[in-house]
Each structure stands twice: as C-alpha cells, then as structure tokens.
Motif scaffolding. Sequence first.
Motif, PDB file in Angstrom:
ATOM      1  N   LEU A  80       0.822  -1.210   0.000  1.00 56.56           N
ATOM      2  CA  LEU A  80       0.000   0.000   0.000  1.00 56.56           C
ATOM      3  C   LEU A  80       0.858   1.263   0.000  1.00 56.56           C
ATOM      4  O   LEU A  80       0.525   2.258  -0.664  1.00 56.56           O
ATOM      5  N   SER A  81       1.938   1.219   0.772  1.00 53.93           N
ATOM      6  CA  SER A  81       2.796   2.407   0.871  1.00 53.93           C
ATOM      7  C   SER A  81       3.828   2.469  -0.244  1.00 53.93           C
ATOM      8  O   SER A  81       4.537   3.484  -0.375  1.00 53.93           O
ATOM      9  N   GLY A  82       3.918   1.386  -1.038  1.00 54.03           N
ATOM     10  CA  GLY A  82       4.923   1.348  -2.084  1.00 54.03           C
ATOM     11  C   GLY A  82       6.335   1.294  -1.542  1.00 54.03           C
ATOM     12  O   GLY A  82       7.299   1.602  -2.253  1.00 54.03           O
ATOM     13  N   GLY A  83       6.458   0.919  -0.267  1.00 54.91           N
ATOM     14  CA  GLY A  83       7.777   0.867   0.354  1.00 54.91           C
ATOM     15  C   GLY A  83       8.332   2.226   0.713  1.00 54.91           C
ATOM     16  O   GLY A  83       9.458   2.337   1.213  1.00 54.91           O
ATOM     17  N   SER A  84       7.547   3.272   0.478  1.00 55.88           N
ATOM     18  CA  SER A  84       8.004   4.639   0.757  1.00 55.88           C
ATOM     19  C   SER A  84       7.337   5.175   2.014  1.00 55.88           C
ATOM     20  O   SER A  84       6.180   4.847   2.303  1.00 55.88           O
TER      21      SER A  84
END
Length: 339
Positions: A154-158
């Motif tokens: 969900l956070s894109g790893g960011s």
Amino acid sequence: MTTRAVPAVDAVAAPRARSPLHRFLHAREASTFLALVVLFALGTLIAPGFVGTDNFLTVGQQIAQIGIMAVGVTFVIINAEIDLSVGSIYGLGAVVCGLLMTSDVAWPVAALGGIAAGALAGLVNGLMTVGFGIPSFIVTLGTLSVYRGVTLLLSGGSPISLPASDPNVAAFNLLGQGKLFGLVPMQLVIFALVAVLGTIVLSRSRYGFNTYAVGGSAEAARLCGIDTGRVKIAAFTLSGTLAGLAGVLGLSFLSYVQGVTGTGMELTAISAVIIGGAALFGGSGTMLGTVIGVAFIGVLQNILNLRGISSFWQTVATGTVIILAVAADTWLRRRSGRR
C-alpha cells in the motif's frame, strides 16, 4: 427434669469478611504491583530526573499505544489464544490512515478508515482460527507477514509524511500531540478510556463472563450453550480494532509512517499482558493486571533510558522479566494445585 436451652453455636464459624487489603494481597495482580513499587523506588534512587510530573507524563504518553494494543490482546489471551499480528496491524492501520490523509480525506474519516482496517484484519484472524480450526499461533504468525506485506504494498515501500501546515493534518495531530488542560497527553487519556471500557466489558458484561468460560474450558462452555467460536472471533476483532487505533495515534503523534512501522510491538503488548498476570493457557487475567504490566514495562524502559543503557540491553531486560513472570505464574499454579 427440665432441659436447659443451649445457645446455638455454629459448628463451623462463618468465614470472616475479607478486607480490601487482604483481597488485593491475594490477587494475581498483587505481585506485579509490588514489583512495580520496588521498580519505582529503584528508579527514584538510581535514575536522575525520574521523579517528576513531566517525566511521569512522558512515561504515560510512551506506554499509551502499547497499552491500547495490550487491552485487545488481553481478551485474546484469556480466550486461550494468541495474536502475533498486532504489530503488523498497527502498521497497517497507520498506513491506511496516512494514505487517506494525503488524499485530502477529512481526518475523522481517515482515522476511522485506519481503525476499520485493523478491525478487518482482526476479523480475518478470528475467522481463520475458528473456521479452519488452525491454531491461532500459526494463523497470526502467518498474518504477521501477510499484513506487513500488504502494508508495504500500500505504501509502495516509501514513507508517508503529513504536512503540519495542512489544517486537516493539524487537527488530526491533536489526537497524538495534544494535551488535555495543557498538561495530560491525549494519548494517555485515550488509553485510560480504552482501559476503563475494557474493564467494564471484561468484568461486568456477559461477553466478559463468556470469555473467561471459553478460556477456562471451551468444551464446557460449549456444553453450557456458549457460542465459543463467536466469542473468539469477537476477541480477535477487538484486538485488531485496538491495534488499528494505536496505529492511528502513532501516526498522529509522529506525522510519519512507513511500511515497517510497528515491527516488534506485538511482543511488547503480549509481554505486558503476561507480566500483568494473565495465564498463557487462558481462563484468567484482568484488565487491571494488564495496565500494571504496561506500566511496569514503561517504567523499566524509562529508568534504563535515564541511565543511558543501550536499547539492546533494554530488550534483554524485558525478555528476562517475561521469563520471570511466566515462571512465577507456573510456580503459583503448581502450588495451588497441591493444596
């Protein structure tokens, strides 16, 4: 010959009413409370700056999120189950809330979204445990990784950062950064409310009675007409809901979250419940004991921080306390069994 009446005397004297002090000293929480008192005295002697309103309120703020999670975990453990996924659910709730906030969703809706994500995750844990008959240790060990993976996706790893200049964010941040009457951290106030509600549900409601019954003997509870599956599913759902709430508060406090947020928090929450006197095999435990357990961990970590002790040694100390707490519980059970 007359028979003289003999005053009636009970063959067995009626049990004397026990004083509140006597009841407390024989309660499961007494040993943990006394240990907390000793730890408090130790902190007063060896930790500069330990005694003071500001420090105590800081400790209260630091333990609030773990405390909220521990309230939910208490219901699961009393049901003779375990939830290893609450740390991942914490991160999931925070990320969902953060994504909604960055999409300009009103903060109350975003906060409810994060809490709902936690509730859904907890519900899935309960359904899998009850519906498929898989031990909760295995289920939540698996979902610990699943929910963490979903959070990263969900956070894109960011990382997600909330701009403090946004009025919506500023209002949201009051949940985690605000202070009631300019003194008491709002997180501590919310923890206190959750603990009180948890106490009422556990000790005053039919659901609380059923929780103890299922944890003591699921088969006996079933024969008494209790829907054991529903009781356990509700416990997991409540645990997930409160983990999601804690995640939302964590985001509100830091205005920042990333996919790995909450890693390891499940162990601290479970530790607090066990240290507070709940039995790993279910059927016993109280919300007061959980609160004392949370306070014990918070005070211990605060003393170690004030003494400049490495966080690695803090982990060692917490683990040692868990082992001692479980050992003491096992010894007390064996002792009571011999009587």
